[in-house]
Design an enzyme around this catalytic site. Structure first.
Site, PDB file in Angstrom:
ATOM      1  N   LYS A  13       0.832  -1.215   0.000  1.00  0.00           N
ATOM      2  CA  LYS A  13       0.000   0.000   0.000  1.00  0.00           C
ATOM      3  C   LYS A  13       0.866   1.265   0.000  1.00  0.00           C
ATOM      4  O   LYS A  13       0.606   2.206  -0.731  1.00  0.00           O
ATOM      5  CB  LYS A  13      -0.913   0.049   1.242  1.00  0.00           C
ATOM      6  CG  LYS A  13      -1.933  -1.049   1.321  1.00  0.00           C
ATOM      7  CD  LYS A  13      -2.940  -0.787   2.437  1.00  0.00           C
ATOM      8  CE  LYS A  13      -2.342  -0.792   3.824  1.00  0.00           C
ATOM      9  NZ  LYS A  13      -1.854  -2.105   4.274  1.00  0.00           N
ATOM     10  N   ARG A  88      -9.600   1.667   8.911  1.00  0.00           N
ATOM     11  CA  ARG A  88      -9.281   0.267   9.161  1.00  0.00           C
ATOM     12  C   ARG A  88     -10.468  -0.489   9.740  1.00  0.00           C
ATOM     13  O   ARG A  88     -10.375  -1.698   9.978  1.00  0.00           O
ATOM     14  CB  ARG A  88      -8.134   0.185  10.153  1.00  0.00           C
ATOM     15  CG  ARG A  88      -6.777  -0.087   9.501  1.00  0.00           C
ATOM     16  CD  ARG A  88      -5.783  -0.086  10.621  1.00  0.00           C
ATOM     17  NE  ARG A  88      -4.593  -0.835  10.386  1.00  0.00           N
ATOM     18  CZ  ARG A  88      -3.480  -0.332   9.894  1.00  0.00           C
ATOM     19  NH1 ARG A  88      -3.435   0.892   9.451  1.00  0.00           N
ATOM     20  NH2 ARG A  88      -2.401  -1.072   9.806  1.00  0.00           N
ATOM     21  N   ARG A 127      11.090  -6.655   4.978  1.00  0.00           N
ATOM     22  CA  ARG A 127      10.893  -5.223   4.698  1.00  0.00           C
ATOM     23  C   ARG A 127      11.872  -4.374   5.521  1.00  0.00           C
ATOM     24  O   ARG A 127      12.114  -4.649   6.691  1.00  0.00           O
ATOM     25  CB  ARG A 127       9.447  -4.866   5.062  1.00  0.00           C
ATOM     26  CG  ARG A 127       9.152  -3.384   5.115  1.00  0.00           C
ATOM     27  CD  ARG A 127       7.681  -3.107   4.966  1.00  0.00           C
ATOM     28  NE  ARG A 127       6.871  -3.446   6.129  1.00  0.00           N
ATOM     29  CZ  ARG A 127       5.543  -3.307   6.153  1.00  0.00           C
ATOM     30  NH1 ARG A 127       4.881  -2.879   5.091  1.00  0.00           N
ATOM     31  NH2 ARG A 127       4.862  -3.635   7.242  1.00  0.00           N
ATOM     32  N   ARG A 162      11.022  -2.045  11.011  1.00  0.00           N
ATOM     33  CA  ARG A 162      10.000  -1.545  11.924  1.00  0.00           C
ATOM     34  C   ARG A 162       9.884  -2.461  13.136  1.00  0.00           C
ATOM     35  O   ARG A 162       9.959  -3.667  12.989  1.00  0.00           O
ATOM     36  CB  ARG A 162       8.643  -1.496  11.196  1.00  0.00           C
ATOM     37  CG  ARG A 162       8.423  -0.268  10.381  1.00  0.00           C
ATOM     38  CD  ARG A 162       7.186  -0.364   9.514  1.00  0.00           C
ATOM     39  NE  ARG A 162       5.998  -0.854  10.203  1.00  0.00           N
ATOM     40  CZ  ARG A 162       4.780  -0.851   9.671  1.00  0.00           C
ATOM     41  NH1 ARG A 162       4.603  -0.374   8.432  1.00  0.00           N
ATOM     42  NH2 ARG A 162       3.752  -1.304  10.328  1.00  0.00           N
ATOM     43  N   ARG A 174      -1.554  -8.689  13.602  1.00  0.00           N
ATOM     44  CA  ARG A 174      -2.016  -7.611  12.714  1.00  0.00           C
ATOM     45  C   ARG A 174      -2.842  -8.186  11.566  1.00  0.00           C
ATOM     46  O   ARG A 174      -3.846  -7.599  11.160  1.00  0.00           O
ATOM     47  CB  ARG A 174      -0.812  -6.815  12.174  1.00  0.00           C
ATOM     48  CG  ARG A 174      -0.277  -5.827  13.203  1.00  0.00           C
ATOM     49  CD  ARG A 174       1.204  -5.555  13.020  1.00  0.00           C
ATOM     50  NE  ARG A 174       1.535  -4.926  11.761  1.00  0.00           N
ATOM     51  CZ  ARG A 174       2.729  -5.034  11.178  1.00  0.00           C
ATOM     52  NH1 ARG A 174       3.690  -5.750  11.719  1.00  0.00           N
ATOM     53  NH2 ARG A 174       2.961  -4.406  10.047  1.00  0.00           N
TER      54      ARG A 174
END
Ligand code: AMP
Length: 221
Positions: A13, A88, A127, A162, A174
């Site tokens: 995203k 969300r 990531r 992160r 999540r």
């Protein structure tokens, strides 16, 4: 033009939103980025939000909704925004409709990214993000590595992982929240005729940059 980026974590995203923001000249508003900036700066909002973020839980609406409302009031948001990470939940989507309607605006397009689950977990674990808050470029050490290991191509700052990407448990939490609370938004926006679903996967070699290019072409005609 007001655009929402929808899709589970790790579907790209942020990548798509970043390219669209540049090409369409409207700001990308990432609630996750705003929270992380506040956590780093140890603001009151950051300290409170981090209690939820570190476990992969959603930050309560009493904190999140006014934060978005304030951001939408800023001058650069007047010609439209690309929302990345908000709404969300259905409740947040309804609040957003109210905020936009109060200014005579609405959501024009919702880009829903889908990626096979096994690929998502792998993508999140590999990531890396630029530590420079003004840059925030995203890399993947396997699929999209920087030219120099650990260093951002764009600004030369250190790349970091992160906090909430470090633990597989937090990632699964999540994703479970996404399935329960966020995925109903697909039907919510489909019913309004604004949904565009795109699969992003290395298996089909259709990645975020391809989606962004196709969307820009369809908007600009
Ligand atoms: P993201 O960068 O979008 O993955 O967001 C990172 C974390 O910030 C999430 O796991 C939540 O804890 C929090 N967060 C971001 N956006 C929202 C939102 N719209 N509502 C509640 N919490 C959010």
């Amino acid at each position: 033009m007001n655009i929402i980026m929808l899709g589970a974590q790790g579907t790209g995203k942020g990548t798509v939103a970043g390219i669209l923001s540049e090409k369409l000249g409207i700001p990308q508003i990432s609630t996750g980025d705003i929270f992380r900036k506040n956590v780093k700066e140890e603001t009151e909002l950051g300290i409170e939000a981090n209690k939820y973020m570190k476990n992969g839980a959603l930050v309560p609406d009493e904190i999140t909704v006014p934060m978005v409302a304030n951001r939408l009031e800023e001058d650069d948001a007047k010609n439209g925004v690309i929302l990345d990470g908000f709404p969300r939940t259905i409740a947040q989507a309804e609040k957003l409709d109210e905020m936009l309607a109060a200014k005579g605006n609405k959501i024009d397009l919702v880009i829903n990214l889908t990626t096979p689950r096994d690929e998502i977990i792998e993508r999140i674990l590999t990531r890396r993000v630029c530590s420079n808050q003004a840059c925030k470029a995203t890399y993947n050490i396997v699929m999209n590595p920087p030219k120099v290991e650990g260093i951002c191509d764009k600004c030369g700052s250190e790349l970091v992982q992160r906090e909430d990407d470090k633990s597989e448990d937090a990632i699964r939490q999540r994703l479970a929240i996404y399935d329960e609370q966020t995925s109903p938004l697909v039907n919510y926006y489909e019913a309004r005729g604004v949904l565009r679903t795109e699969e992003v996967s290395t298996k089909t070699n259709h990645l975020g940059a391809d989606v962004a290019k196709e969307v820009v072409e369809s908007i600009k005609g």
